[in-house]
Design a protein around this motif. Structure first.
Motif, short mmCIF file in Angstrom:
data_model
loop_
_atom_site.label_atom_id
_atom_site.label_comp_id
_atom_site.label_asym_id
_atom_site.label_seq_id
_atom_site.Cartn_x
_atom_site.Cartn_y
_atom_site.Cartn_z
N ASP A 61 0.96 -1.24 -0.02
CA ASP A 61 0.00 0.08 -0.04
C ASP A 61 1.01 1.22 -0.08
N ALA A 62 0.23 2.47 -0.01
CA ALA A 62 0.87 3.60 -0.07
C ALA A 62 1.88 4.04 0.98
N LYS A 63 1.34 3.62 2.25
CA LYS A 63 2.14 3.81 3.28
C LYS A 63 3.55 3.09 3.56
N THR A 64 3.28 1.76 3.10
CA THR A 64 4.33 0.78 2.93
C THR A 64 5.11 1.38 2.25
N PHE A 65 4.94 1.71 1.06
CA PHE A 65 6.03 2.18 -0.14
C PHE A 65 6.66 3.62 0.39
N ALA A 66 5.96 4.46 0.99
CA ALA A 66 6.62 5.58 1.78
C ALA A 66 7.59 5.23 2.61
N PHE A 67 7.25 4.26 3.62
CA PHE A 67 8.54 3.83 4.20
C PHE A 67 9.60 3.38 3.76
N MET A 68 9.43 2.53 2.74
CA MET A 68 10.53 1.96 1.99
C MET A 68 11.51 3.02 1.20
N LEU A 69 10.68 4.03 0.60
CA LEU A 69 11.36 5.15 0.03
C LEU A 69 12.03 5.78 0.93
N ARG A 70 11.79 6.04 2.17
CA ARG A 70 12.48 6.88 3.22
C ARG A 70 13.62 6.11 3.66
N GLY A 71 13.36 4.69 3.88
CA GLY A 71 14.47 3.79 4.33
C GLY A 71 15.58 3.69 3.29
N MET A 72 15.31 3.65 1.81
CA MET A 72 16.28 3.67 0.93
C MET A 72 16.85 4.86 0.71
N MET A 73 16.38 6.27 0.99
CA MET A 73 16.84 7.50 0.67
C MET A 73 17.86 7.47 1.85
N GLN A 74 17.46 7.26 3.31
CA GLN A 74 18.49 7.12 4.25
C GLN A 74 19.47 6.32 4.32
N LYS A 75 19.52 5.21 3.59
CA LYS A 75 20.43 4.23 3.44
C LYS A 75 21.62 4.85 2.61
N PHE A 76 21.05 5.19 1.32
CA PHE A 76 21.79 5.78 0.29
C PHE A 76 22.72 7.14 0.70
N GLU A 77 22.05 7.77 1.52
CA GLU A 77 22.70 9.16 1.96
C GLU A 77 23.90 8.80 3.08
N ARG A 78 23.59 7.79 3.83
CA ARG A 78 24.46 7.41 4.75
C ARG A 78 25.72 6.78 4.20
N GLU A 79 25.54 5.92 2.97
CA GLU A 79 26.58 5.32 2.32
C GLU A 79 27.32 6.49 1.60
N ILE A 80 26.61 7.16 0.93
CA ILE A 80 27.39 8.62 0.14
C ILE A 80 28.36 9.36 1.05
#
Length: 539
Positions: A136-155
């Protein structure tokens, strides 16, 4: 019973089957409906009803799967929600969808990401997971936020690693330059020509003759020293009037002497001296610098683990790069502090130009000797007149810790800073001041405070010691930042009298900027046998 409509449609008569006329007669006098109006109404209904029937059927078929049951589809507002926008010509409402999704993102932003949520490693995997799991949209939003935080941390981690690797590269000696020093040192011991006196005995009086233009460079980098001397001589209108005093350390002296003995900068005069050859440089005269070089805590700060004690989550790459720059080992080298002793090392000279080893001279510098210093000691370019964050926007607050009571008491955070690298020194005036004593006093205070007053090398104590003794010169004489800024304006570089590769990206290092390196390379003698044999190639 029979119904009889009058021709005018204004009355209706009801009669019985046995022939008697019923007394009931209905008048419809109030209604005025023409045949034309009735015809048009029937025509419109005949056109609309099939369309409404087809649209209702399509929406019904489409909506059966969207609603929980067919009964809900018929009796709840499910059908209305789907049919209403279609009848009104609004198949979708993008603005509403965006608002709804924004609300979901805003809600997700303040909540913890579910620990059981598995984050995909790529966009393709995200699309695949969405298809297979029907998020659903909320789960997608959580996944999007988690991926962004993960990539920002790696960068962020990659950026810090890049800065650390660049710091190590800038602090190291390239293989080719190390080879050059070793080969020239060996040549000094085996070749009499490499040991010949510099300058020749007949030119010794020029070393203290104030009718000549005297330049001083202090370095242990033979190739860099050769570029400084060569570029100055080739850019001069009267190179025969130039005297260079090259100062180096004991381990580099033989190699440095060999280079200038075998590659004379004719018609200029070059003197090469080691620190060990100056009688004045004793422990009694430089006790503070002796302590700086030998104190374990200081050496660990400059040579130790630069990640230790650093909380990377509380800093940014720019601040981290500044801290690394401040921990360059060159800042505890006597060669780097030597400029504060020039009046004592050259007691017979009145005026000199001091050059760092990472500069290139592109214009005749003889007009510097004609500048009226107005009783000041240090002719320097101020570095608070620009907008870039690395070089030309520096004030005292960029160098000192104003939370320290001594710094806050004696210094103004908004006072303009100036640059080392190309400085015109009036030595006669200097000898009448207490600049050296002030320099030593503040160095001792910083050592006692465990380096909490400032971190960055030799410039901060010089900013204090020369306070009130600086004469600003035109910025065109000295362009800084070529070792920091990749986007340096090439036209400005061409016009500058002296260009300064201050910063980590030195032109002799692989991390140097390719578009700026040619300004330095043009003064390297790549035909020299020692340069070729050490594989110092023009890139």
């Amino acid at each position: 019973m029979q119904l009889h409509f009058s021709p005018s449609m204004r009355s209706i008569t009801i009669s019985s089957k046995n022939g008697f006329i019923d007394l009931m007669k209905i008048k419809v006098a109030a209604c005025h409906i023409s045949y034309r109006t009735l015809f048009h109404t029937i025509l419109i209904l005949a056109f609309l009803l099939p369309f409404v029937f087809i649209l209702t059927a399509l929406v019904t078929l489409e909506g059966v799967n969207k609603c929980s049951s067919f009964a809900e589809l018929l009796w709840s507002d499910c059908l209305g929600r789907r049919l209403g926008p279609k009848l009104l010509g609004r198949v979708d409402d993008p603005a509403r969808l965006v608002r709804d999704f924004y609300n979901i993102l805003n809600e997700v932003k303040t909540r913890e990401i579910p620990s059981a949520l598995e984050l995909p490693d790529s966009f393709d995997q995200l699309v695949s997971d969405m298809k297979s799991n029907q998020y659903d949209a909320k789960t997608f939003a959580f996944m999007l936020r988690g991926m962004m935080q993960k990539f920002e941390r790696e960068i962020r981690e990659s950026k810090f690693s890049e800065l650390m690797n660049k710091h190590f590269a800038a602090s190291s000696v390239p293989k080719g330059i190390h080879c050059l020093s070793l080969r020239l040192t060996d040549e000094y011991s085996s070749n009499a020509h490499a040991r010949k006196q510099l300058p020749p005995p007949e030119l010794l009086p020029t070393l203290s003759d104030n009718s000549y233009h005297h330049f001083i460079v202090s370095t242990d980098n033979i190739l860099a020293a050769s570029v400084v001397v060569t570029s100055t001589v080739q850019s001069s209108q009267k190179p025969e009037n130039i005297v260079f005093h090259v100062i180096t350390d004991k381990k580099t002296y033989a190699g440095m002497h060999s280079w200038f003995a075998l590659n004379p900068a004719t018609p200029a005069i070059v003197e090469v001296r080691g620190i060990h050859q100056f009688d004045w440089l004793t422990r009694e005269n430089v006790p503070v610098l002796e302590a700086v070089e030998n104190q374990n805590g200081i050496r660990n700060y400059y040579h130790g683990n630069h990640f230790a004690g650093t909380n990377l989550s509380d800093t940014n790459p720019y601040k981290f790069a500044s801290k690394l720059q401040a921990r360059s080992p060159k800042y505890i080298s006597l060669l780097n502090h030597l400029r504060i002793y020039i009046p004592e090392l050259f007691p017979n000279l009145d005026k000199v130009v001091f050059l760092d080893d990472d500069v290139v001279v592109q214009r005749d510098l003889s007009p510097l000797w004609e500048i009226d210093m107005n009783g000041k000691v240090n002719g320097a370019v101020e570095t608070c007149r620009g907008n870039d964050q690395w070089v030309m926007s520096k004030h005292f607050r960029n160098y000192f810790n104003f939370s320290h009571p001594l710094i806050a008491e004696h210094l103004d955070p908004d006072e303009c800073a100036w640059a080392y690298g190309m400085n015109l020194f009036d030595l006669r005036t200097w000898r009448t001041t207490n600049i050296r004593e002030t320099y030593h006093t503040w160095l001792k205070e910083n050592l006692r405070s465990n380096l909490t007053m400032w971190k960055l090398g030799t410039l901060p104590p010089a900013l204090i010691a020369f306070k009130g003794h600086v004469h600003p010169i035109d910025p065109s004489w000295h362009m800084l930042g070529l070792g920091y800024q990749n986007k340096t304006d090439i036209e400005s570089v061409r016009k500058a009298a002296v260009i300064h590769f201050n910063g980590q990206s030195k032109p002799w290092l692989q991390i140097g900027f390719d578009h700026l390196r040619p300004f330095w390379n043009k003064y390297v003698n790549y035909t020299n046998d020692f340069v070729r044999n050490c594989h110092i190639l023009d890139s």
